[in-house]
Design a protein around this motif. Structure first.
Motif, PDB file in Angstrom:
ATOM      1  N   TYR A  22       0.811  -1.217   0.000  1.00 26.96           N
ATOM      2  CA  TYR A  22       0.000   0.000   0.000  1.00 26.96           C
ATOM      3  C   TYR A  22       0.844   1.266   0.000  1.00 26.96           C
ATOM      4  N   ILE A  23       2.148   1.100   0.089  1.00 26.71           N
ATOM      5  CA  ILE A  23       3.042   2.254  -0.104  1.00 26.71           C
ATOM      6  C   ILE A  23       3.965   1.977  -1.291  1.00 26.71           C
ATOM      7  N   SER A  24       3.491   1.125  -2.198  1.00 32.60           N
ATOM      8  CA  SER A  24       4.270   0.775  -3.383  1.00 32.60           C
ATOM      9  C   SER A  24       3.727   1.516  -4.591  1.00 32.60           C
TER      10      SER A  24
ATOM     11  N   SER B 210      10.684   9.512  -5.904  1.00 32.07           N
ATOM     12  CA  SER B 210      11.541  10.516  -5.257  1.00 32.07           C
ATOM     13  C   SER B 210      11.087  10.831  -3.843  1.00 32.07           C
ATOM     14  N   LEU B 211       9.821  10.527  -3.517  1.00 25.69           N
ATOM     15  CA  LEU B 211       9.309  10.774  -2.166  1.00 25.69           C
ATOM     16  C   LEU B 211       9.566   9.602  -1.227  1.00 25.69           C
ATOM     17  N   GLY B 212      10.218   8.555  -1.734  1.00 21.39           N
ATOM     18  CA  GLY B 212      10.591   7.440  -0.867  1.00 21.39           C
ATOM     19  C   GLY B 212       9.621   6.281  -0.878  1.00 21.39           C
ATOM     20  N   PHE B 213       8.622   6.277  -1.777  1.00 26.74           N
ATOM     21  CA  PHE B 213       7.700   5.154  -1.843  1.00 26.74           C
ATOM     22  C   PHE B 213       8.406   3.965  -2.500  1.00 26.74           C
ATOM     23  N   LYS B 214       8.053   2.769  -2.059  1.00 23.25           N
ATOM     24  CA  LYS B 214       8.646   1.570  -2.642  1.00 23.25           C
ATOM     25  C   LYS B 214       8.229   1.476  -4.105  1.00 23.25           C
ATOM     26  N   GLU B 215       9.172   1.195  -4.979  1.00 31.95           N
ATOM     27  CA  GLU B 215       8.896   1.152  -6.404  1.00 31.95           C
ATOM     28  C   GLU B 215       8.670  -0.293  -6.849  1.00 31.95           C
TER      29      GLU B 215
END
Length: 838
Positions: free
Chosen positions: A272-274, A284-289
């Protein structure tokens, strides 16, 4: 006419947005597909659609007898049918004369239709065109859609909003045409994917519960009855399409039969943060890619969440200055909002799988006891309903915001605000540099495939094949779960399936969503290609030709591969192509059958009443040729328990899978899980097969059924393991070659040795350790299983299945009895092994 123009404009706008979001696909329409190489289903989808169109125009009754994964039956059931999608590509293929271009055009159209159908639903729910457009943009282009893009059975989800819209309209107006349209949408979705069709029933079931619990439920009884009848009619029409999948589900190994526990791809918090790797903003905001094709990019973006939360506030909005009609409209809006929130929450719970973070998920387990849902082993497929519900809430939130701005300020400002939100949403969700995979088209097809297309019916295998990952138990059937050693393994197998569309001959290759038992054994046997055992296996499986891809062979091993192929009797080089392909032809041979094998029943001499135990059938191949068994259906046998006076005390019917491969001079074991009578006594156990390759009786065995005395001394494991062959002889094997060794195990203790590996009971196995000689030692451990439970004072001679190490060299193979509680015990056997390429 005005409404027609509106619809055409909306569709055209969404088409332009799709071209923008999927660029550079439009510039590679005829020669590429979206997705990273080696991680998607792109080529598999092309094969499915091509097979649909090929077989429907010739013999629709043989739809499931596809040409891949030979000799497995109903091999089309290893994938999803995509029938309606395939039919939709026909006119596009006629226009473009290119299946790749036809598929890509349909992909672009499906994106546009996702936005358009949600626009229609939200416009109906809110009456606000701008809010409907914002919701359509979110629904069509959110990261999850791109994440599942290589899977059209999931990503072509434009029918869901239309499905729900027609359902709402039918219950509101009562016009039969809406019910007919709803049933038609359900049928079309079922043709594309029965699993996705089952998922469509979740919003229907929730809606019916909502309507039944409403104060005016009496008015809903007639439409509910008609809905159930329409659903039943659709199910009956789709039944011929669903039955092969249900048959496959029922024929799976026992370890894979429990969807509530055996799942893959359940939602995890990190998903959910991917965000997509191609979305530079969130990267660039640090979310998992995550890559396109992984299906786990569940982060919807901030704007969508904010608008969805604003829509949720509608539940609590209740102004005091409303008249009666406005109050009724507000109540209806609140009711619908609660419905979509409930649908989203229910679907979210289903996404978490059967045991999220160790907790028992009652809702997931309850729904997965229903037959259609047992086919769903990926809980993330329910995320479509989460996305759908959130998209509708985005529409409600946009409408709510528009209404507030219009009343407090002005209509132009409200319109401008929602237009600006649409633009920001596009910028927020926009991926850059969508990855593309080049596809071989008819103009670049290798000559070997054109030559094969001119031959009579034949069976082909493309070699070398991918290698399965490490495992420890090599007994047939291969019920273990494995991962590929090579990252591009699925791509290579699906490429073989796609290239087969240029000749439509039977191939052993192919990788659908399910890997059948024969294919698993095939991959294991092909690890030693081209050993004499592997080539004998292929010949026994009915292979006529080997298409060798020389570029995939390790450079240091090419000469030895060519030599082995040239020296194998009954195999000849047909043609060597300059593009790196070689075609070899097998001579046909008479196969070995089960009636030529020696088959013995092994079972413990003593068991406790009513306690399940393992017996086993032990096969030995005394012939000069291997047995290669293409039958994957379960073999059923009748078990008879005969009492001391000759009466039949108990009868049961059990099933097992027959061995796939038994080389000449080797053996194999298939287990039987039995339960003795609850009454103590001496019994005669008889096993009889009424049909199948093993039809007949296997004799019997005497078993004493009695309780262990409570005063008996503490149970201990004690035993002896001996090698039935010459321990001083050096065994020569090919790298990664499967083989069997015959050993003898004697239970010298006072505890029953359990064959079945379980967390609940202690088991005894044969632990095999490979110790490499040289400047360093390399250890690898494997397990051989007992042929059955072994009672105290019992001794059995039986085969264990192992696999040679992948690395060449001199080894010492150490065999020892192993208890799951006590570790190694008894005397160890040491066998010298040389692993070398011929």
């Amino acid at each position: 006419m005005k409404n027609l123009k509106e619809h055409l404009v909306i569709i055209c706008v969404f088409i332009l947005l799709t071209i923008f979001f999927t660029y550079p696909l439009i510039a590679n329409l005829c020669q590429a597909q979206v997705g990273p190489r080696g991680k998607g289903d792109q080529l598999l989808n092309l094969w499915i659609i091509s097979w649909d169109n090929h077989i429907i125009s010739r013999n629709p009754l043989k739809l499931f007898q596809a040409n891949i994964n030979y000799p497995s039956s109903n091999s089309f059931a290893f994938t999803e049918p995509l029938l309606s999608i395939a039919l939709a590509t026909v006119p596009l293929k006629l226009v473009t004369s290119n299946p790749v271009a036809g598929y890509n055009l349909l992909l672009i159209l499906s994106f546009a239709l996702c936005g358009y159908t949600l626009y229609l639903l939200v416009k109906y729910l809110t009456g606000n065109r701008l809010a409907a457009f914002v919701a359509g943009v979110f629904y069509a282009f959110l990261p999850y859609h791109f994440s599942i893009l290589p899977k059209p059975q999931e990503s072509f989800y434009f029918l869901l909003p239309l499905f729900v819209l027609l359902f709402f309209r039918y219950f509101e107006i009562g016009r039969v045409s809406y019910l007919v349209g709803w049933a038609a949408v359900l049928f079309i979705q079922g043709l594309a994917s029965p699993i996705q069709g089952a998922i469509f029933f979740i919003p229907v079931g929730l809606f019916l519960i909502w309507r039944i619990s409403a104060p005016d439920r009496g008015q809903n009884l007639k439409p509910i009855l008609y809905t159930l009848l329409a659903s039943l009619l659709c199910l009956l029409l789709l039944l011929p399409l669903v039955l092969p999948y249900l048959h496959l589900e029922g024929n799976k190994p026992k370890e894979e039969l429990d969807p509530p526990t055996e799942v893959r791809n359940a939602a995890k918090p990190r998903y959910y943060i991917s965000a997509l790797e191609q979305n530079y903003l969130y990267g660039s905001l640090g979310f998992k890619e995550r890559e396109i094709g992984e299906g786990v990019s569940l982060f919807p973006g901030f704007l969508g969440l904010i608008l969805g939360a604003a829509g949720f506030l509608l539940i609590f909005s209740n102004r005091g200055d409303m008249d009666a009609s406005e109050e009724r409209k507000n109540r209806r809006t609140r009711g619908r909002t609660i419905y979509f929130v409930a649908l989203g929450l229910l679907s979210f719970i289903l996404c978490l799988g059967p045991h999220p973070r160790g907790y028992y998920n009652f809702i997931y387990r309850a729904i997965h006891y229903l037959p259609p849902y047992r086919l769903i082993n990926s809980p993330l497929r329910y995320h479509l309903l989460v996305v759908f519900s959130l998209s509708v809430m985005v529409g409600y939130g946009g409408s709510f915001l528009h209404e507030i701005l219009k009343k407090r300020w002005s209509l132009p400002l409200a319109n401008f605000a929602l237009s600006a939100i649409s633009l920001l949403l596009v910028l927020e969700l926009l991926p850059v540099n969508i990855p593309l995979v080049k596809v071989t088209t008819a103009s670049a097809i290798p000559q070997a495939y054109l030559d094969i297309s001119q031959m009579e019916d034949l069976v082909l295998v493309e070699a070398p094949m991918p290698s399965p990952g490490e495992c420890f138990i090599f007994e047939d059937p291969l019920n273990f779960q494995w991962e590929d050693k090579e990252e591009e393994a699925p791509f290579r197998e699906r490429e073989a399936a796609y290239l087969s569309t240029f000749h439509w001959k039977h191939i052993l290759n192919g990788r659908g969503d399910y890997q059948p038992i024969f294919y698993r054994r095939l991959l294991l046997e092909m690890e030693a290609f081209p050993s004499a055992r592997t080539l004998s296996f292929l010949q026994g499986a009915g292979v006529d030709y080997i298409l060798l891809r020389r570029s995939r062979l390790p450079e240091h091993a090419r000469e030895s591969v060519y030599k082995s192929l040239a020296e194998f009797p009954g195999l000849s080089l047909e043609r060597c192509y300059p593009d790196g392909l070689s075609l070899y032809r097998f001579d046909r041979v008479e196969p070995t059958t089960f009636d030529q094998l020696e088959i013995n029943l092994f079972c413990p001499s003593k068991m406790e009443p009513g306690v399940e135990f393992s017996a086993g059938l032990v096969y030995t191949n005394p012939t000069a040729r291997p047995l290669v068994n293409p039958i994957e259906n379960k073999q059923y046998v009748n078990i008879f328990w005969i009492g001391e006076s000759g009466e039949k005390v108990k009868e049961e019917r059990v099933s097992f899978f027959l061995p796939i491969m038994i080389d000449c001079g080797e053996g194999a074991v298939t287990p039987l899980e039995l339960k003795p009578p609850s009454r103590e006594g001496n019994y005669r156990l008889l096993v009889e097969a009424t049909d199948g390759p093993l039809a007949g009786s296997f004799g019997g065995a005497n078993i004493n059924v009695a309780h262990n005395p409570t005063e008996e001394e503490e149970e201990v494991n004690k035993g002896a393991l001996t090698f039935a062959g010459d321990a001083n002889h050096v065994l020569t094997l090919n790298p990664s070659e499967p083989f069997s060794l015959t050993v003898k195990a004697e239970n010298q203790g006072n505890r029953v040795w359990r064959r079945k590996i379980s967390k609940l009971t202690q088991s005894v196995t044969i632990k095999a350790s490979w110790q490499r000689h040289g400047p360093w030692e390399e250890w690898e451990e494997q397990l051989g299983l007992l042929p059955s439970d072994i009672a105290p004072s019992q001794a059995f001679q039986f085969p264990i299945c192992l696999q040679a190490p992948q690395i060449e060299g001199e080894y010492t193979l150490r065999l020892a009895l192993f208890s799951s509680e006590e570790g190694r015990f008894g005397r160890e056997i040491k066998i010298r092994v040389r692993v070398i390429r011929p």
